[in-house]
Design a protein around this motif. Structure first.
Motif, PDB file in Angstrom:
ATOM      1  N   ASP A   1       2.109  -2.591   4.260  1.00 37.03           N
ATOM      2  CA  ASP A   1       0.764  -3.080   3.965  1.00 37.03           C
ATOM      3  C   ASP A   1      -0.295  -2.014   4.221  1.00 37.03           C
ATOM      4  OD1 ASP A   1       1.670  -5.609   3.223  1.00 37.03           O
ATOM      5  OD2 ASP A   1       1.594  -6.339   5.289  1.00 37.03           O
ATOM      6  N   SER A   2       0.021  -1.068   5.113  1.00 37.18           N
ATOM      7  CA  SER A   2      -0.926  -0.004   5.416  1.00 37.18           C
ATOM      8  C   SER A   2      -0.198   1.136   6.107  1.00 37.18           C
ATOM      9  CB  SER A   2      -2.045  -0.522   6.338  1.00 37.18           C
ATOM     10  OG  SER A   2      -1.502  -0.918   7.580  1.00 37.18           O
TER      11      SER A   2
ATOM     12  N   GLN B   1       0.815  -1.215   0.000  1.00 37.66           N
ATOM     13  CA  GLN B   1       0.000   0.000   0.000  1.00 37.66           C
ATOM     14  C   GLN B   1       0.847   1.263   0.000  1.00 37.66           C
ATOM     15  OE1 GLN B   1      -3.430   0.098  -0.328  1.00 37.66           O
ATOM     16  NE2 GLN B   1      -2.947  -2.010  -0.871  1.00 37.66           N
TER      17      GLN B   1
END
Length: 124
Positions: free
Chosen positions: A52-53, A30
């Motif tokens: 991932d985030s 991400q």
């Protein structure tokens, strides 16, 4: 965080934008998180990892398909930096053109910054 309304905390060159987007797509990430850690000859080293985030406090900069996440502890040191990606005969990689750097080692892998106003020094 450490921002000026209407001004991006970092700028991303088209070359860096393409490379970040490629890395993100290849790993289904991400964003590319950028930070700083103690180390190297000059005192601090940039860190980069696919994320991932976004984490709480991350400053998020989006440009095209690229997303840069700036860790909270690095924001005041990275503000105003241009992130580039250079391809050369011997090496290729991200380059940080940071106006806040006061010194860097010969290889360019580590940097130092002016002491924060009011910060204690080793002699204090």
């Amino acid at each position: 965080m450490f921002s000026i309304p209407g001004k991006s905390p970092v700028t991303i060159t088209p070359s860096a934008e393409r490379q970040i987007a490629r890395l993100m797509a290849a790993k289904s990430a991400q964003g590319l998180r950028i930070g700083l850690k103690k180390g190297g000859c000059a005192g601090m080293e940039y860190t980069m990892e696919l994320a991932d985030s976004a984490q709480p406090g991350d400053e998020v900069v989006e440009q095209g398909e690229a997303r840069v996440l700036i860790a909270p502890t690095a924001q005041m040191f990275i503000f105003g930096t241009e992130i580039d990606y250079e391809t050369g005969v011997l090496e290729s990689g991200f380059k940080f053109r940071n106006p806040n750097v006061t010194d860097s080692c010969g290889c360019g892998e580590s940097v130092s910054f002016a002491p924060l106003e009011g910060a204690r020094t080793a002699q204090s």
